[in-house]
Design a protein around this motif. Structure first.
Motif, PDB file in Angstrom:
ATOM      1  N   LEU A 103       0.971  -1.482  -0.069  1.00 19.49           N
ATOM      2  CA  LEU A 103       0.231  -0.329  -0.038  1.00 19.49           C
ATOM      3  C   LEU A 103       0.897   1.058  -0.093  1.00 19.49           C
ATOM      4  N   GLY A 104       0.083   2.496  -1.168  1.00 14.60           N
ATOM      5  CA  GLY A 104       1.162   3.670  -0.617  1.00 14.60           C
ATOM      6  C   GLY A 104       0.394   4.996   0.120  1.00 14.60           C
ATOM      7  N   VAL A 105      -0.688   4.632   0.774  1.00 16.97           N
ATOM      8  CA  VAL A 105      -2.175   5.235   2.029  1.00 16.97           C
ATOM      9  C   VAL A 105      -1.279   5.827   2.491  1.00 16.97           C
ATOM     10  N   SER A 106      -1.474   6.639   3.163  1.00 20.46           N
ATOM     11  CA  SER A 106      -0.837   6.536   4.576  1.00 20.46           C
ATOM     12  C   SER A 106      -2.093   6.766   5.712  1.00 20.46           C
ATOM     13  N   ALA A 107      -1.165   6.189   6.785  1.00 21.75           N
ATOM     14  CA  ALA A 107      -2.076   5.881   8.311  1.00 21.75           C
ATOM     15  C   ALA A 107      -2.908   6.900   8.342  1.00 21.75           C
ATOM     16  N   GLU A 108      -2.261   8.573   7.806  1.00 20.80           N
ATOM     17  CA  GLU A 108      -3.635   9.787   8.561  1.00 20.80           C
ATOM     18  C   GLU A 108      -4.909   9.332   7.453  1.00 20.80           C
ATOM     19  N   THR A 109      -4.018   9.136   6.026  1.00 21.92           N
ATOM     20  CA  THR A 109      -5.280   9.431   5.478  1.00 21.92           C
ATOM     21  C   THR A 109      -5.985   8.259   5.875  1.00 21.92           C
ATOM     22  N   VAL A 110      -6.318   7.235   5.780  1.00 19.94           N
ATOM     23  CA  VAL A 110      -7.258   6.623   5.825  1.00 19.94           C
ATOM     24  C   VAL A 110      -8.035   6.720   7.299  1.00 19.94           C
ATOM     25  N   ALA A 111      -7.086   7.187   8.502  1.00 27.42           N
ATOM     26  CA  ALA A 111      -7.677   8.210   9.283  1.00 27.42           C
ATOM     27  C   ALA A 111      -8.943   8.427   9.113  1.00 27.42           C
ATOM     28  N   ALA A 112      -8.429   9.739   7.794  1.00 33.34           N
ATOM     29  CA  ALA A 112      -9.281  10.890   7.856  1.00 33.34           C
ATOM     30  C   ALA A 112     -10.214  10.544   7.075  1.00 33.34           C
ATOM     31  N   TRP A 113      -9.744   9.349   6.521  1.00 37.34           N
ATOM     32  CA  TRP A 113     -11.329   8.838   5.594  1.00 37.34           C
ATOM     33  C   TRP A 113     -12.203   8.224   6.393  1.00 37.34           C
ATOM     34  N   PHE A 114     -11.976   6.851   7.644  1.00 34.73           N
ATOM     35  CA  PHE A 114     -12.817   6.653   7.587  1.00 34.73           C
ATOM     36  C   PHE A 114     -13.238   7.789   8.962  1.00 34.73           C
ATOM     37  N   GLN A 115     -12.910   8.875   9.379  1.00 35.85           N
ATOM     38  CA  GLN A 115     -13.378  10.166  10.514  1.00 35.85           C
ATOM     39  C   GLN A 115     -14.960  10.170   9.518  1.00 35.85           C
ATOM     40  N   THR A 116     -14.213  10.777   7.806  1.00 32.36           N
ATOM     41  CA  THR A 116     -15.829  10.772   6.998  1.00 32.36           C
ATOM     42  C   THR A 116     -17.616  10.532   7.631  1.00 32.36           C
ATOM     43  N   HIS A 117     -16.946   9.028   7.443  1.00 36.47           N
ATOM     44  CA  HIS A 117     -18.369   8.207   8.424  1.00 36.47           C
ATOM     45  C   HIS A 117     -18.496   8.719   9.088  1.00 36.47           C
ATOM     46  N   LEU A 118     -17.613   8.959   9.975  1.00 33.95           N
ATOM     47  CA  LEU A 118     -18.500   8.845  11.212  1.00 33.95           C
ATOM     48  C   LEU A 118     -18.847  10.339  11.560  1.00 33.95           C
ATOM     49  N   ASP A 119     -18.338  11.111  10.592  1.00 29.86           N
ATOM     50  CA  ASP A 119     -18.845  12.574  10.652  1.00 29.86           C
ATOM     51  C   ASP A 119     -19.896  12.355   9.890  1.00 29.86           C
ATOM     52  N   MET A 120     -20.429  11.813   8.933  1.00 26.49           N
ATOM     53  CA  MET A 120     -21.742  11.468   8.249  1.00 26.49           C
ATOM     54  C   MET A 120     -22.378  11.148   8.998  1.00 26.49           C
ATOM     55  N   ILE A 121     -22.638  10.105   9.982  1.00 26.94           N
ATOM     56  CA  ILE A 121     -23.442   9.489  10.999  1.00 26.94           C
ATOM     57  C   ILE A 121     -23.747  10.894  11.667  1.00 26.94           C
ATOM     58  N   ASP A 122     -22.861  11.186  12.547  1.00 28.13           N
ATOM     59  CA  ASP A 122     -22.963  12.481  13.252  1.00 28.13           C
ATOM     60  C   ASP A 122     -23.995  14.139  13.162  1.00 28.13           C
ATOM     61  N   ALA A 123     -23.500  14.213  11.276  1.00 26.81           N
ATOM     62  CA  ALA A 123     -24.627  14.793  10.616  1.00 26.81           C
ATOM     63  C   ALA A 123     -25.913  14.790  10.501  1.00 26.81           C
ATOM     64  N   LYS A 124     -26.145  13.254  10.992  1.00 27.39           N
ATOM     65  CA  LYS A 124     -27.862  12.506  10.685  1.00 27.39           C
ATOM     66  C   LYS A 124     -27.757  12.879   8.662  1.00 27.39           C
TER      67      LYS A 124
END
Length: 424
Positions: free
Chosen positions: A217-238
Motif C-alpha cells: 500500500l502507498g496510502v498513509s495512516a493519516e489519510t486512512v484515518a481521515a477517510w474513516f472519520q468522514t464516515h463518523l462525521d456523516m453519521i453525526d450530521a445525520k
C-alpha cells in the motif's frame, strides 16, 4: 427457465467441490472427433446468468464443434470455489476474474497468455493494458465502468432539495447535502455509507497519495484515518443512518440499497449497476462525479474494467477458449445481449452498432462516462498479490470505527498492519 447446461450453485461449492474435482480429473474437454467442451465460470445474480447463457447459445450456434458447460455462483462463493479448483489443477477453461485477483492468478501461473488467441485491435488500448501482468496479456476486460455517486431524483424532489453541481462539489458539500435531505422529514436519508476500496483510492489520490505502490500500500495512516472519520462525521450530521443500520446495509446488494428502495437520496456504486438501481427504485437515478478535496485539481475518478475474461493455463483447449472470449468482447450480437452488465463494451465497433438499442440506463452510463472521459485517470494495473483481501478488511475496520470499537486512528493503523501481512 430451464437450461440444458450444467450449473454449479454455492451449496455444491461447499459440499461437493472435492468430488466434482475428482470426477473431472484433468480432462482436456476433447472428444477425439474434433468436438470440444469448454467449462466456463462466472459470478453474479440471476439476470447475469440468464444473459450470459443467452449469449453462449448464440456462440454455440456459430461454433458447432464447441459445447459450453456453465458453472456459476453468487459473488460470496466465487473465489472459494475457483481457488479450490485451480489448486487441484481443475480450473475452468474460461473464467471471470476481477482486478484484485488478476495479478496473483497470473503470477502463480494459472492464466494463459491470450496474445494471438483473442483479437484486440478494436479494443480500448488503455483498458486493455489493465489486463496485462508483467507485459503479458493474461486477461481481456469485459467492459468499462466508473465508481460514482448515484442520486435518486425522486427522493431529492420529495425532500425539496436540489441536485448538487457535481463538477465542483466537496466532501463538506456532500455531507451538508446529505444532512439536508435527512432533515427534510419522512423516513429517508441523504446517503448510504460505503467502505469500497475504490472510494478510498480516489480519496487518497485527491490528497496526492497512491493506494498501491509496488507490492504494498502507498496510502498513509493519516489519510486512512481521515477517510474513516468522514464516515463518523456523516453519521453525526445525520446524513446517513445510524451505525447499526449502516452496518446492516453494508452487507446488502444494490437492489436492497437505500437509493433502490427509495429510502435514500444518494449512494456510491459502480456505473454498471445503474440499471439495477433504476429498476429497483422505478425512478430516475442520475450518475454524479465523486466529491473532491478543496485542494484537489480533480475528483481522481478513473475508468476501470468491470471484470475480465481469462483462460486457464492448464486447459487443453486454449484456442477454443480464445474463440469464446473473442465472441464475448468483440461480437455485436454478444454486446447486444450482455449490454452494460459487465461494463459498457470496450470495443468501439460493437458499441456503435448496439448504441441505438441500449436501454435508457446504459445510455445514461455511456453519456456520463463520455462526458467526463477527459478528466478520468488512467485505468489501474494489476494489484499486488493478496489484494483480493483488502475490500473485506476495509469493510470490517470501517464497521468497527462507526460502531465505536476503534478510533479512526487505531483502525487505520490496524488496517495497514494487516494489509502489509497480506500483500506482496
Amino acid at each position: 427457465m430451464s437450461y440444458r447446461k450444467s450449473k454449479v450453485w454455492p451449496a455444491l461449492f461447499v459440499t461437493g467441490a472435492l468430488s466434482f474435482t475428482a470426477a473431472c480429473g484433468g480432462d482436456d474437454g476433447g472428444s477425439g472427433d474434433g468436438k470440444v467442451t469448454l467449462r466456463v465460470s462466472w459470478w453474479g445474480e440471476t439476470e447475469r446468468h440468464e444473459m450470459t447463457e443467452e449469449a453462449i447459445k448464440v456462440f454455440e450456434k456459430q461454433n458447432k464443434d464447441i459445447t459450453i458447460e456453465s458453472e456459476y455462483s453468487d459473488w460470496d462463493a466465487y473465489y472459494d470455489q475457483l481457488t479450490t479448483k485451480t489448486a487441484a489443477g481443475d480450473a475452468p477453461d474460461v473464467f471471470a476474474i476481477e482486478i484484485r485477483a488478476l495479478g496473483e492468478y497470473a503470477r502463480n501461473g494459472q492464466l494463459a497468455d491470450l496474445a494471438g488467441l483473442v483479437p484486440t485491435d478494436d479494443l480500448d488500448e488503455k483498458l486493455l493494458t489493465s489486463g496485462e501482468v508483467d507485459g503479458t496479456q493474461y486477461a481481456i476486460p469485459t467492459g468499462a465502468n466508473a465508481f460514482t455517486v448515484m442520486a435518486n431524483t425522486a427522493v431529492f424532489e420529495d425532500a425539496g432539495v436540489g441536485l448538487p453541481d457535481d463538477s465542483s462539489w466537496t466532501w463538506e458539500d456532500y455531507q451538508s447535502l446529505s444532512a439536508e435531505v435527512t432533515g427534510s422529514g419522512g423516513d429517508i436519508y441523504g446517503t448510504q455509507l460505503n467502505f469500497n476500496d475504490a472510494y478510498l483510492r480516489m480519496f487518497a489520490a485527491q490528497r496526492g497519495e497512491s493506494f498501491y505502490e509496488g507490492d504494498g500500500l502507498g496510502v498513509s495512516a493519516e489519510t486512512v484515518a481521515a477517510w474513516f472519520q468522514t464516515h463518523l462525521d456523516m453519521i453525526d450530521a445525520k446524513g446517513s443512518p445510524s451505525a447499526d443500520r449502516s452496518n446492516e446495509l453494508g452487507a446488502t446488494d444494490i437492489e436492497q440499497s437505500l437509493i433502490a428502495t427509495n429510502k435514500g437520496a444518494m449512494g456510491m456504486w459502480w456505473s454498471n449497476q445503474l440499471s439495477a438501481a433504476s429498476v429497483g427504485s422505478g425512478e430516475e437515478i442520475k450518475l454524479l462525479q465523486i466529491p473532491r478535496d478543496p485542494s484537489a485539481d480533480s475528483s481522481e475518478m478513473f475508468l476501470q474494467p468491470a471484470m475480465f475474461w481469462a483462460a486457464s493455463s492448464k486447459g487443453g483447449n486454449q484456442e477454443a477458449a480464445g474463440k469464446l472470449i473473442d465472441f464475448l468482447v468483440n461480437d455485436p450480437r454478444a454486446g447486444e445481449i450482455l449490454g452494460s452488465d459487465r461494463g459498457l463494451p470496450m470495443n468501439d465497433t460493437v458499441l456503435k452498432e448496439i448504441e441505438g438499442g441500449l436501454p435508457a440506463a446504459d445510455k445514461a452510463s455511456l453519456d456520463f462516462i463520455n462526458g467526463i472521459r477527459d478528466e478520468l485517470a488512467d485505468p489501474p494495473s494489476a494489484y499486488p498479490d493478496g489484494a483480493v483481501e483488502i475490500p473485506d478488511m476495509l469493510e470490517r475496520y470501517g464497521q468497527e470505527v462507526i460502531s465505536g470499537q476503534q478510533s479512526p486512528e487505531e483502525a487505520a493503523q490496524a488496517f495497514l498492519d494487516e494489509a502489509d501481512g497480506a500483500l506482496g
